[in-house]
Design an enzyme around this catalytic site. Structure first.
Site, PDB file in Angstrom:
ATOM      1  N   CYS A   1     -37.192  14.604  39.428  1.00 12.19           N
ATOM      2  CA  CYS A   1     -36.624  14.633  41.053  1.00 12.19           C
ATOM      3  C   CYS A   1     -34.885  15.000  40.891  1.00 12.19           C
ATOM      4  CB  CYS A   1     -36.793  13.172  41.260  1.00 12.19           C
ATOM      5  SG  CYS A   1     -36.922  13.307  42.965  1.00 12.19           S
TER       6      CYS A   1
ATOM      7  N   CYS B   1     -34.869  20.805  44.854  1.00 15.54           N
ATOM      8  CA  CYS B   1     -35.679  19.668  45.029  1.00 15.54           C
ATOM      9  C   CYS B   1     -37.317  19.855  44.162  1.00 15.54           C
ATOM     10  CB  CYS B   1     -35.874  19.330  46.037  1.00 15.54           C
ATOM     11  SG  CYS B   1     -37.608  18.637  47.145  1.00 15.54           S
TER      12      CYS B   1
HETATM   13  N1  DGL Z   1     -39.125  15.685  44.719  1.00 16.18           N
HETATM   14  C1  DGL Z   1     -38.121  15.364  45.012  1.00 16.18           C
HETATM   15  C2  DGL Z   1     -36.535  15.686  45.032  1.00 16.18           C
HETATM   16  O1  DGL Z   1     -36.672  16.253  44.011  1.00 16.18           O
HETATM   17  C3  DGL Z   1     -37.934  14.392  46.157  1.00 16.18           C
HETATM   18  C4  DGL Z   1     -37.966  14.741  47.788  1.00 16.18           C
HETATM   19  C5  DGL Z   1     -38.711  13.215  48.660  1.00 16.18           C
HETATM   20  O2  DGL Z   1     -38.913  12.812  48.166  1.00 16.18           O
HETATM   21  O3  DGL Z   1     -37.837  13.844  49.566  1.00 16.18           O
HETATM   22  O4  DGL Z   1     -35.086  15.940  45.109  1.00 16.18           O
END
Ligand code: DGL
Length: 282
Positions: free
Chosen positions: A78, A189
């Site tokens: 993440c 993301c």
């Molecule tokens: N998948 C996440 C990232 O890589 C977070 C997305 C979220 O929860 O806003 O930033």
């Protein structure tokens, strides 16, 4: 040299929701002998609009949970959680290796011909010091156009990757970047690779998408190799997921995103927060 005390332990991965499954899929493809333990904090998704302090607190709670499960490595799958917590976690748990994520500005900046690159990520990722430092180090002389796309996170969470609604959301998200003349687009993301077909269709053949997941999986393999902690190649790895949301709903979206075969080999279990402590539910 293999350390038998470590090699059979699982690799922990975490995300706010299903986004980190784009990293899990790649780790599984590159390291099929490894046991993988994934935590989706769907009680708190999305992380993107939250403060850095709050995301850091969640990420620390999840790291403690994964360490209690005996993991040998934590992949922060993440970008938002990495921006908020990678450095504090390394300081707090010096014995535990962490692989984190930063938007892939470096390869985009070295590949651009137009001199303009785009980065799509969450609001929190752009606010963190990590992003400013990556741009400062790797994007000298290149224009970096950024765009937070929270709608795309919600669509991936719903497993909605190819609908008319998702095409429209992708169009809205990319319009200013395409207008600015980008020729490289960093998927900053982990939810976004699940929308990469729609993103590529909208961006057109003149824009190269940069998805960091293969590089993150390679880095996980390198870190384990250096520690003698890789599973024996003959072993057969497993995939276990915990969610702080609804396990049935998580499984259904996992099946949409990764396919029925992947879903069939995956165990899905509930977990819950009690204050700042995270635990598995029976
Ligand atoms: N998948 C996440 C990232 O890589 C977070 C997305 C979220 O929860 O806003 O930033």
């Amino acid at each position: 040299m293999t350390d038998p005390a470590l090699s059979e332990r699982p690799i922990g991965l975490l995300d706010s929701g299903v986004g980190g499954l784009s990293i899990l899929r790649e780790v599984r493809a590159q390291l099929p002998a490894e046991h993988l333990l994934y935590l989706a904090d769907q009680a708190h998704v999305p992380y993107g609009p939250r403060s850095i302090e709050q995301v850091r607190a969640f990420t620390e709670g999840i790291a403690r949970f994964l360490i209690a499960q005996g993991v040998k490595l934590i992949v922060i799958a993440c970008n938002t959680a990495s921006a908020a917590a990678l450095h504090p976690l390394r300081a707090q748990f010096p014995g535990m290796p962490f692989v984190g994520m930063e938007p892939a500005v470096k390869p985009a900046a070295s590949a651009t011909r137009s001199g303009v690159i785009g980065v799509i990520a969450t609001e929190a990722t752009f606010q963190g010091e990590l992003f400013a430092s990556v741009v400062g180090r790797f994007a000298q002389g290149v224009r970096v156009e950024t765009r937070a796309c929270p709608e795309l996170v919600q669509l991936a969470e719903a497993g909605e990757t190819a609908s008319a609604r998702s095409r429209l959301a992708v169009r809205r998200c990319l319009a200013p970047l395409l207008e600015a003349g980008i020729d490289q687009l960093v998927l900053g993301c982990t939810h976004f690779p699940f929308l990469s077909e729609a993103i590529q269709a909208e961006a057109g053949p003149g824009v190269t998408l940069i998805d960091p997941s293969p590089a993150v999986a390679r880095q996980a393999g390198r870190v384990l190799g250096d520690r003698g902690a890789l599973s024996p190649a003959s072993a057969s790895g497993s995939v276990t997921c915990y969610t702080t949301g609804q396990p049935d709903a998580f499984r259904a979206v996992l099946e949409t995103l990764l396919g029925a075969e992947f879903a069939a080999l995956t165990g899905v279990h509930p977990a819950a927060w009690d204050g700042d402590r995270l635990g598995a539910l029976p």
